[in-house]
Write an enzyme that holds these catalytic residues in place. Structure first.
Site, PDB file in Angstrom:
ATOM      1  N   TRP A 105      -6.644 -12.915  15.325  1.00 38.17           N
ATOM      2  CA  TRP A 105      -7.617 -11.854  15.039  1.00 38.17           C
ATOM      3  C   TRP A 105      -8.898 -12.325  15.712  1.00 38.17           C
ATOM      4  O   TRP A 105      -9.509 -13.309  15.302  1.00 38.17           O
ATOM      5  CB  TRP A 105      -7.825 -11.688  13.542  1.00 38.17           C
ATOM      6  CG  TRP A 105      -8.745 -10.566  13.194  1.00 38.17           C
ATOM      7  CD1 TRP A 105      -8.427  -9.248  13.130  1.00 38.17           C
ATOM      8  CD2 TRP A 105     -10.135 -10.658  12.862  1.00 38.17           C
ATOM      9  NE1 TRP A 105      -9.536  -8.517  12.789  1.00 38.17           N
ATOM     10  CE2 TRP A 105     -10.603  -9.357  12.621  1.00 38.17           C
ATOM     11  CE3 TRP A 105     -11.036 -11.715  12.763  1.00 38.17           C
ATOM     12  CZ2 TRP A 105     -11.919  -9.073  12.271  1.00 38.17           C
ATOM     13  CZ3 TRP A 105     -12.350 -11.445  12.417  1.00 38.17           C
ATOM     14  CH2 TRP A 105     -12.774 -10.132  12.174  1.00 38.17           C
ATOM     15  N   SER A 427     -10.280 -12.122  -5.793  1.00 36.40           N
ATOM     16  CA  SER A 427      -9.811 -12.087  -4.399  1.00 36.40           C
ATOM     17  C   SER A 427      -8.295 -12.127  -4.366  1.00 36.40           C
ATOM     18  O   SER A 427      -7.687 -13.047  -4.928  1.00 36.40           O
ATOM     19  CB  SER A 427     -10.373 -13.291  -3.634  1.00 36.40           C
ATOM     20  OG  SER A 427      -9.757 -13.417  -2.386  1.00 36.40           O
ATOM     21  N   THR A 432     -10.882 -15.403   1.218  1.00 40.63           N
ATOM     22  CA  THR A 432     -11.946 -14.640   1.869  1.00 40.63           C
ATOM     23  C   THR A 432     -13.205 -15.500   2.001  1.00 40.63           C
ATOM     24  O   THR A 432     -13.727 -16.006   1.000  1.00 40.63           O
ATOM     25  CB  THR A 432     -12.237 -13.380   1.036  1.00 40.63           C
ATOM     26  OG1 THR A 432     -11.021 -12.655   0.952  1.00 40.63           O
ATOM     27  CG2 THR A 432     -13.304 -12.518   1.650  1.00 40.63           C
ATOM     28  N   LYS A 564      -9.265   3.209   1.016  1.00 43.56           N
ATOM     29  CA  LYS A 564      -7.876   3.277   1.489  1.00 43.56           C
ATOM     30  C   LYS A 564      -7.756   4.269   2.644  1.00 43.56           C
ATOM     31  O   LYS A 564      -7.129   3.985   3.648  1.00 43.56           O
ATOM     32  CB  LYS A 564      -6.909   3.700   0.363  1.00 43.56           C
ATOM     33  CG  LYS A 564      -6.615   2.695  -0.713  1.00 43.56           C
ATOM     34  CD  LYS A 564      -5.857   1.473  -0.254  1.00 43.56           C
ATOM     35  CE  LYS A 564      -6.758   0.403   0.250  1.00 43.56           C
ATOM     36  NZ  LYS A 564      -7.156  -0.673  -0.582  1.00 43.56           N
TER      37      LYS A 564
HETATM   38  C1  AGP Z   1      -8.261  -3.992   1.065  1.00 40.71           C
HETATM   39  O1  AGP Z   1      -7.465  -2.895   1.320  1.00 40.71           O
HETATM   40  C2  AGP Z   1      -8.975  -4.477   2.213  1.00 40.71           C
HETATM   41  N1  AGP Z   1      -8.069  -4.860   3.232  1.00 40.71           N
HETATM   42  C3  AGP Z   1     -10.126  -5.419   1.994  1.00 40.71           C
HETATM   43  O2  AGP Z   1     -11.173  -4.654   1.527  1.00 40.71           O
HETATM   44  C4  AGP Z   1      -9.928  -6.626   1.041  1.00 40.71           C
HETATM   45  O3  AGP Z   1      -9.795  -6.195  -0.265  1.00 40.71           O
HETATM   46  C5  AGP Z   1     -11.122  -7.575   1.185  1.00 40.71           C
HETATM   47  O4  AGP Z   1     -11.147  -8.078   2.477  1.00 40.71           O
HETATM   48  C6  AGP Z   1     -11.094  -8.697   0.184  1.00 40.71           C
HETATM   49  O5  AGP Z   1      -9.947  -9.470   0.312  1.00 40.71           O
HETATM   50  P1  AGP Z   1      -9.482 -10.447  -0.818  1.00 40.71           P
HETATM   51  O6  AGP Z   1      -9.146  -9.647  -2.007  1.00 40.71           O
HETATM   52  O7  AGP Z   1      -8.295 -11.149  -0.251  1.00 40.71           O
HETATM   53  O8  AGP Z   1     -10.635 -11.373  -1.090  1.00 40.71           O
END
Ligand code: AGP
Length: 689
Positions: A105, A427, A432, A564
């Site tokens: 990525w 999370s 994250t 979403k």
């Molecule tokens: C969710 O559909 C997303 N892809 C994104 O918002 C995600 O929830 C966000 O990046 C946090 O991720 P985490 O829950 O793994 O911390």
């Protein structure tokens, strides 16, 4: 972001074709972590060129490097084309071999073969590296390396790593003595700043791999065989890492998804550990940064003894089964995922008699949480929305004020966090970057830090003082669905556990616990709206924009539903607080813009009814989500389209209400022809700031 993977077979005969396919498969399992380019390295059948003027060990082979822009399948195609052209022998068998792989990525430099990994030290690929994370001091390192004659080919931060490894190797070799592979890597680590998980391959160290990590996740998987045969019976009871000559296969991976089909015996590599795979042995060294700084010389690592753990997941979890997409599967498996989330945690004395909530990971901290001055929920994206959905109930039952923080915003503002606070980090991935940095920040400020995550062994799970696993099972679709509903349920259980069980709250608590038991059934019921949501998606598929209005418990539903839709269907969509409608958004309303209003029965119902009337008065094009039986109340005379959902206690209603919106987003995506599981520009876990 990014996924890294490696495979080492030792005393197990494997054809080159098998090794290639195993690496590709590993990448497919990790593809959800990043999917704009990919690459692998395996051994060729030629020895390193004498022109390099180096003494390579007699058994070393030139590494082959394949890199391609796009998804894994594009890499696979290009590798086989090249193999055909170069007549590389796919049937050649190796009793020992190392292969490394990467799915990217992009952070530094656009997707392209030269920015893909493995990144190389230069001519001869003396050192090759796959990397997940970010090197923050790469500019300084690059300048130094350029001064020493290194030529850079990519725009990546990663390229400094293999070049630095070569620089270190050359320097240590010139100073006499040949360094070990792990010594080279330890010295590289000493100079790197940032977050990373790295795997190194080098023709100077044939059939060896070294991996290390700081911040980004990395797991080692071990499959050891009883007989000295090609794929004899595996030992299923290896508990410790001891050096044996037994045939074995070793795997390194960013997450368990790429390991589970090979082995359940894993080691979660800790920060600052360097894992050296050599001659059938696995040695782990601990990098001691203080020691390294103090001596100013070569780091003196301590060797570490580690026990293996057993992965608690099944191969089925990472397969699509009969579904077209992971997102679809994950939406439909919510009755089961919610059951697993609650399993063993809801204690009932007998039918209708509730005893309470058991949250093992929190029990020693409940008093402290009750006494906190404030509970601060911290997360990003969907996880933040889940906490927002749970907030009113946590406030109601605990009596402790709850504030909400988006992790990046808390860090930008350096917002106040106090010793008397309980900071709850939510999370799915537990990796994250923003959330983890906010965790560091809250810890430094002395708050009690509670983790709520789906990922056992994740940085969040390891670095918080206590916490709760949501146990929703592997979530592979980039759009979070089942994790969201499980997070809400976990936070509801948290509120029940923290809240006092006074007489006044008894009936409310009991009603909620009863509802929790029945929730999987209600979710099954709401999933029957699938076809209806598909029809609605057909109606909306060509729209440019979609608004969602919610309030109270369902403000979060509006935010999450809109997230979403924009995330996977690539349609502009905004979730808004219905109370704010008159203060601006109302100007957008006309007879064309579709608007979803969430108006299920709760304390805000009558206010939502007036919102509907105000929207009607402006000829708004409404889709109203309401409680079963209320269609004629919210849309009198068929004045709008209604989505009827089953009723549950108000605090659990967001779990039910989000499901039609997840289905809507899913069908919109399919109809609009976009990639459901790997939406444009996104990746499952966001490990960079
Ligand atoms: C969710 O559909 C997303 N892809 C994104 O918002 C995600 O929830 C966000 O990046 C946090 O991720 P985490 O829950 O793994 O911390």
């Amino acid at each position: 972001m990014c996924g890294i993977f490696a495979y080492l077979n030792y005393n197990v005969h494997r054809e080159r074709r098998y090794i290639l396919e195993l690496l590709f498969n590993g990448l497919r399992r990790l593809e959800y972590r990043g999917y704009d380019s990919a690459g692998i390295s395996i051994d060729s059948d030629s020895v390193p060129s004498a022109d390099l003027g180096r003494n390579f060990p007699a058994n070393s082979m030139n590494p082959l490097v394949f890199r391609q822009e796009g998804k894994i399948d594009q890499l696979v195609r290009s590798v086989y084309e090249e193999v055909d052209e170069t007549r590389l022998d796919l049937d050649q068998t190796f009793s020992v071999h190392t292969g490394i792989a990467h799915t990217r990525w992009a952070t530094h430099g656009p997707p392209s073969p030269r920015n893909s990994h493995p990144q190389s030290s230069g001519e001869g690929n003396e050192f090759l590296v796959v990397h997940n994370g970010i090197v923050t001091n790469y500019v300084v390192l690059k300048e130094t390396l350029v001064r020493h004659g290194f030529k850079f080919e990519s725009e990546t931060d990663t390229e400094v790593i293999p070049k630095l490894a070569k620089f270190v190797f050359d320097k240590l070799s010139e100073e006499g003595g040949r360094p070990t592979f792990s010594q080279v890597v330890l010295e590289v680590m000493r100079q790197l700043e940032g977050a990373y998980a790295l795997i190194f391959k080098s023709p100077h160290y044939p059939n060896e791999l070294v991996a290390c990590k700081r911040g980004s996740p990395l797991l080692l998987g071990l499959k050891e065989f009883k007989e000295n045969s090609d794929g004899g019976t595996p030992f299923n009871d290896v508990k410790f890492l001891t050096k044996t000559d037994n045939p074995k296969e070793l795997f390194l991976s960013s997450d368990a998804n790429a390991l589970i089909e090979h082995t359940k015996q894993v080691l979660v590599i800790e920060d600052d550990e360097v894992v050296h795979l050599k001659d059938g042995g696995i040695s782990i060294l601990k990098f001691d940064s203080d020691n390294a700084k103090a001596t100013g010389g070569l780091p003196r690592p301590a060797s570490v003894q580690r026990a293996l753990s057993i992965l608690e997941m099944e191969v089925e979890q990472i397969k699509k089964g009969n579904y077209e997409h992971y997102m679809q599967k994950e939406i439909h498996e919510q009755p089961e995922s919610l059951k697993t989330t609650m399993s063993g945690r809801l204690i009932q004395e007998g039918p209708g008699k509730v005893k309470g909530i058991l949250l093992g990971g929190l029990k020693d901290y409940l008093k402290t949480i009750r006494r906190s001055r404030r509970i601060v929920f911290i997360g990003c994206g969907t996880s933040y929305n889940a906490a927002l959905a749970a907030r009113p109930f946590v406030e109601e039952l605990s009596g402790v004020p709850v504030s909400m923080e988006i992790a990046s915003d808390l860090l930008d503002r350096q917002g106040p966090i106090y010793r008397e606070d309980t900071a709850v980090f939510v999370s799915q991935s537990g990796e994250t970057a923003d959330t983890l940095l906010a965790l560091d920040y809250a810890k430094k400020n002395g708050a009690l830090c509670v983790g709520i995550t789906n990922t056992v062994g994740s940085a969040l799970a390891r670095n918080t003082h206590c916490g709760i696993h949501i146990n929703a099972g592997a979530e592979i679709g980039v759009a979070s669905t089942k994790a969201y509903t499980s997070q809400i349920v976990v936070m509801t259980m948290l509120a029940l556990a923290v809240g006092d069980d006074s007489i006044s709250s008894k009936s409310r608590r009991e009603a909620i616990i009863d509802n929790l038991f029945d929730l999987p059934n209600k979710v099954r019921e709401v999933l029957q709206l699938d076809d209806e949501m598909k029809d609605l998606a057909k109606l909306l598929m060509d729209e440019q924009s979609l608004l969602m209005f919610g309030r109270g418990y369902n403000y979060a539903t509006a935010l999450e539903g809109a997230l979403k839709v924009k995330e996977v269907a690539l349609m502009h969509s905004e979730g808004m607080l219905a109370g704010e409608m008159k203060h601006g958004p109302l100007a957008l309303v006309d007879e064309t813009l579709p608007i979803v209003v969430i108006a299920t029965r709760d304390a805000c119902f009558s206010k939502q009814q007036s919102v509907i009337q105000q929207l009607h008065a402006r000829k708004g094009r409404l889709i109203v989500m309401c409680t079963k039986g209320d269609a004629s109340v919210v849309c009198p005379g068929g004045s709008c389209r209604a989505i009827e959902v089953p009723a549950v206690e108000d605090c659990l209603q967001p779990v039910i209400n989000i499901i039609p919106l997840q289905l809507l987003a899913y069908h919109l995506t399919v109809l609009r022809g976009f990639d459901v599981d790997q939406p444009r520009n996104l990746a499952k876990s966001v490990t960079t700031q």
